[in-house]
Design an enzyme around this catalytic site. Structure first.
Site, PDB file in Angstrom:
ATOM      1  N   CYS A 107       0.751  -1.307  -0.030  1.00 25.99           N
ATOM      2  CA  CYS A 107      -0.065   0.114  -0.071  1.00 25.99           C
ATOM      3  C   CYS A 107       0.929   1.408   0.071  1.00 25.99           C
ATOM      4  CB  CYS A 107      -0.923   0.057   0.988  1.00 25.99           C
ATOM      5  SG  CYS A 107      -2.062   1.428   0.851  1.00 25.99           S
ATOM      6  N   CYS A 120      -4.851   2.555  -5.220  1.00 26.07           N
ATOM      7  CA  CYS A 120      -4.488   3.426  -3.868  1.00 26.07           C
ATOM      8  C   CYS A 120      -5.344   4.148  -3.505  1.00 26.07           C
ATOM      9  CB  CYS A 120      -3.199   3.951  -4.211  1.00 26.07           C
ATOM     10  SG  CYS A 120      -2.479   4.725  -2.794  1.00 26.07           S
TER      11      CYS A 120
HETATM   12  C1  LIG Z   1      -1.598  -0.401   6.945  1.00 22.87           C
HETATM   13  C2  LIG Z   1      -1.924  -0.819   5.594  1.00 22.87           C
HETATM   14  C3  LIG Z   1      -2.927  -0.205   4.674  1.00 22.87           C
HETATM   15  C4  LIG Z   1      -3.020  -0.816   3.647  1.00 22.87           C
HETATM   16  N1  LIG Z   1      -4.190  -0.335   2.784  1.00 22.87           N
HETATM   17  C5  LIG Z   1      -4.361  -1.221   1.676  1.00 22.87           C
HETATM   18  C6  LIG Z   1      -5.532  -0.431   0.801  1.00 22.87           C
HETATM   19  O1  LIG Z   1      -6.179   0.515   1.112  1.00 22.87           O
HETATM   20  N2  LIG Z   1      -5.886  -1.155  -0.192  1.00 22.87           N
HETATM   21  C7  LIG Z   1      -5.290  -2.277  -0.873  1.00 22.87           C
HETATM   22  O2  LIG Z   1      -5.885  -2.905  -1.734  1.00 22.87           O
HETATM   23  N3  LIG Z   1      -4.336  -2.824   0.152  1.00 22.87           N
HETATM   24  C8  LIG Z   1      -4.004  -2.131   1.035  1.00 22.87           C
HETATM   25  N4  LIG Z   1      -2.985  -2.707   2.034  1.00 22.87           N
HETATM   26  C9  LIG Z   1      -2.070  -3.912   1.371  1.00 22.87           C
HETATM   27  C10 LIG Z   1      -2.843  -5.241   1.549  1.00 22.87           C
HETATM   28  O3  LIG Z   1      -3.217  -5.462   2.821  1.00 22.87           O
HETATM   29  C11 LIG Z   1      -1.910  -6.397   1.099  1.00 22.87           C
HETATM   30  O4  LIG Z   1      -1.324  -5.790  -0.197  1.00 22.87           O
HETATM   31  C12 LIG Z   1      -2.438  -7.536   0.873  1.00 22.87           C
HETATM   32  O5  LIG Z   1      -2.783  -8.176   2.101  1.00 22.87           O
HETATM   33  C13 LIG Z   1      -1.553  -8.703   0.131  1.00 22.87           C
HETATM   34  O6  LIG Z   1      -1.959 -10.025   0.120  1.00 22.87           O
HETATM   35  P1  LIG Z   1      -0.664 -11.137   0.398  1.00 22.87           P
HETATM   36  O7  LIG Z   1      -1.635 -12.404   0.534  1.00 22.87           O
HETATM   37  O8  LIG Z   1       0.206 -10.956  -0.553  1.00 22.87           O
HETATM   38  O9  LIG Z   1      -0.182 -10.769   1.874  1.00 22.87           O
HETATM   39  P2  LIG Z   1      -0.437 -10.793   3.391  1.00 22.87           P
HETATM   40  O10 LIG Z   1      -2.124 -10.619   3.321  1.00 22.87           O
HETATM   41  O11 LIG Z   1       0.107  -9.894   4.121  1.00 22.87           O
HETATM   42  O12 LIG Z   1      -0.415 -12.290   3.651  1.00 22.87           O
HETATM   43  C14 LIG Z   1       0.801 -12.957   3.753  1.00 22.87           C
HETATM   44  C15 LIG Z   1       0.617 -14.196   4.760  1.00 22.87           C
HETATM   45  O13 LIG Z   1       1.463 -15.002   4.298  1.00 22.87           O
HETATM   46  C16 LIG Z   1       2.116 -15.765   5.687  1.00 22.87           C
HETATM   47  N5  LIG Z   1       3.378 -16.203   5.707  1.00 22.87           N
HETATM   48  C17 LIG Z   1       4.350 -15.369   5.808  1.00 22.87           C
HETATM   49  N6  LIG Z   1       5.788 -15.970   5.594  1.00 22.87           N
HETATM   50  C18 LIG Z   1       5.120 -17.422   5.381  1.00 22.87           C
HETATM   51  C19 LIG Z   1       5.861 -18.596   5.392  1.00 22.87           C
HETATM   52  N7  LIG Z   1       7.024 -18.693   5.365  1.00 22.87           N
HETATM   53  N8  LIG Z   1       5.075 -19.683   5.021  1.00 22.87           N
HETATM   54  C20 LIG Z   1       3.658 -19.509   5.202  1.00 22.87           C
HETATM   55  N9  LIG Z   1       3.244 -18.311   5.139  1.00 22.87           N
HETATM   56  C21 LIG Z   1       3.839 -17.257   5.324  1.00 22.87           C
HETATM   57  C22 LIG Z   1       1.689 -14.302   6.716  1.00 22.87           C
HETATM   58  O14 LIG Z   1       1.400 -14.996   8.018  1.00 22.87           O
HETATM   59  C23 LIG Z   1       0.476 -13.826   6.163  1.00 22.87           C
HETATM   60  O15 LIG Z   1      -0.781 -14.400   6.650  1.00 22.87           O
HETATM   61  C24 LIG Z   1      -2.609  -2.362   3.221  1.00 22.87           C
HETATM   62  C25 LIG Z   1      -1.758  -2.915   4.181  1.00 22.87           C
HETATM   63  C26 LIG Z   1      -1.415  -2.159   5.297  1.00 22.87           C
HETATM   64  C27 LIG Z   1      -0.457  -2.817   6.408  1.00 22.87           C
END
Ligand SMILES: Cc1cc2nc3c(=O)[nH]c(=O)nc-3n(C[C@H](O)[C@H](O)[C@H](O)COP(=O)(O)OP(=O)(O)OC[C@H]3O[C@@H](n4cnc5c(N)ncnc54)[C@H](O)[C@@H]3O)c2cc1C
Length: 486
Positions: free
Chosen positions: A232, A429
């Protein structure tokens, strides 16, 4: 929700919105009812709902790493598209955080509990759920070693491990300093434990800042953005504007300085221009471009920034351009309040495996093709979400667009067919420029990609987007996206 109540006369159907028991969780039925009221939600859903093909009979053991936004959405789309799915998900967390909500906790709009969901609701019995983490990935032998020491093999792998924070790369700073001595960070959370302390700490920080301003001091508040990719990318500025507006609404003011690694406020020129206008609405707000936080003296409240810049030299007759020389200074700035956005990178299991880019600016991030999301060297591996080393977007919005593409391209690979789905770089965003106004900057590899066709200019701040983001996006995430319904 005080601010929204103040603005009630402006909100169509406010009564239904207001009566919705959002604080205690929202039912699926109620969520769908709310969404039915919204032409915005309808357009977003319509723009993302593709006609589903018949389920495939393809076979193979699929392992998904990560139970956040991307991992759960990939799982849901694979379940929908496979008639005999053999899926294992490695996800340590039962609590599933709606991370975008951390900004609303930080600004006093949500209570903490509102962003906690449960993976028990998302992962069905037919999926083998291993509550552990991948420690190492041996992509040459299709094998994962879990933190428990157990080994897990796969035919196909979906990597959805997100991002890790590196607060400690800022000299003098540790995670323990956040919440003390005027330091906050909205990002702070523990996805394994399901905690989101960055939200609560930043809300207290907003109020401490307000108190200091009320004491007549005009506090110095610095807001940082690092020089790594971050999830983000707009969140550093969301906190900047919401904090400034929180004070402004109370007739108070702080000296807010935004220190960013970038050379502009946003990558889309229209949005950057609009943000420059936004900054002018907050007295005393300034931006220092190309300033990266490298050191903090938490006792003295002194922040040091690396400032890289170029100086124009003599006119070069041969090349018909000015010579430039590169300079680097360290700049010290005193503060009363500091909002830190940490450097970020891929998780160790990916970074230390052969799956990461081997060199270049994306080194360590998952080496997937930016269109197919298939690994460029290991054809049985796909990536989704923040871990992907591609040019655009580390947002939940991107992951939502990745999910059907990953599922369909993975199934095509299982079937031995050509992959047809292409990611267009979509990211979003929702820039909160004040309480009650959001610029919904949606764009992709080729420029702006508005979900609402008649709102072509994605740089316009809109009250409707605030309502959508506060009230509708979370139930859409929980009841539709996490179930592969959009
Ligand atoms: C403050 C903040 C504001 C945001 N605002 C927005 C917004 O307004 N709009 C938007 O679209 N996005 C926003 N985001 C971003 C959004 O939350 C992420 O882009 C999204 O969650 C990405 O998904 P992901 O599955 O890649 O990662 P995540 O959802 O972070 O999940 C990753 C997962 O992998 C797990 N993991 C890590 N390492 C391992 C491993 N070795 N083995 C197995 N599991 C593992 C973790 O425990 C976690 O559960 C924001 C994020 C934050 C922190």
């Amino acid at each position: 929700m005080k601010k929204l109540q103040d603005l009630a006369p402006l909100i169509k159907n406010f009564d239904l919105l207001h009566e919705t028991p959002i604080k205690d969780g929202i039912s699926r039925r109620h969520a769908l009812k709310l969404m039915g009221l919204s032409p915005i939600a309808a357009s977003v859903i319509a723009s993302s709902t593709a006609t589903e093909a018949k389920a495939s009979n393809a076979k193979g053991k699929i392992v998904i790493l990560g139970g956040g936004a991307g991992g759960i959405m990939a799982m849901a789309h694979l379940l929908k598209n496979l008639s005999n799915p053999d899926i294992t998900i490695v996800a340590p967390n039962e609590v599933h955080l709606y991370q975008p909500g951390q900004v609303f906790i930080a600004s006093g709009v949500y209570d903490g509990k509102e962003i906690e969901m449960s993976n028990l609701d998302f992962i069905p019995n037919e999926v083998n759920w291993i509550k552990d983490e991948a420690k190492t990935i041996d992509a040459d032998n299709n094998k994962i070693t879990l933190r428990s020491g157990e080994e897990l093999s796969y035919d196909y792998l979906v990597v959805a491990t997100g991002i890790q924070y590196y607060y400690e790369k800022i000299e003098g700073l540790s995670v323990d300093d956040i919440g003390k001595n005027g330091i906050s960070s909205v990002y702070l959370n523990d996805l394994e434990k399901g905690t989101h302390e960055g939200g609560e700490i930043t809300w207290k920080w907003f109020n401490d800042l307000k108190q200091a301003a009320a004491d007549g001091k005009k506090p110095r508040a610095i807001f940082t953005q690092p020089d790594t990719p971050i999830k983000c990318g707009g969140a550093p500025q969301k906190i900047l504007y919401l904090a400034a507006d929180y004070l402004k609404e109370a007739g108070l003011n702080a000296q807010c300085t935004f220190c960013t690694n970038t050379g502009a406020l946003f990558s889309l020129p229209n949005v950057a221009k609009q943000l420059e206008k936004t900054q002018k609405t907050y007295e005393g707000m300034t931006t220092k471009f190309k300033h990266v936080l490298i050191k903090v003296d938490v006792e003295k409240k002194l922040a040091t920034f690396g400032h890289a810049y170029q100086v124009q030299g003599e006119w070069d007759e041969d090349f018909e351009m000015y010579d430039t020389t590169d300079h680097y200074d360290e700049v010290e700035m005193e503060y009363d309040f500091l909002h830190v956005v940490p450097p970020m990178g891929p998780v160790d299991a990916v970074k230390d495996s052969s799956l990461g880019w081997q060199k270049g600016t994306a080194k360590g991030w998952l080496e997937v093709d930016r269109y197919s999301l298939q690994h460029r060297r290991y054809k049985n591996v796909f990536g989704i979400g923040d871990t992907c080393g591609i040019p655009m977007g580390k947002t939940g919005g991107s992951a939502r667009h990745h999910a059907p593409i990953v599922a369909k391209n993975l199934i095509a690979t299982m079937e031995g067919n050509e992959m047809k789905e292409k990611f267009d770089g979509y990211t979003v965003c929702p820039l909160k420029v004040k309480y009650g106004e959001i610029i919904m900057a949606e764009f992709g590899y080729d420029g702006p990609m508005p979900s609402i066709p008649f709102w072509k200019d994605v740089s316009v701040p809109r009250y409707s987007w605030w309502i959508f983001d506060v009230y509708m996006l979370k139930p859409m995430y929980q009841h539709l996206m996490m179930r592969g319904l959009m």
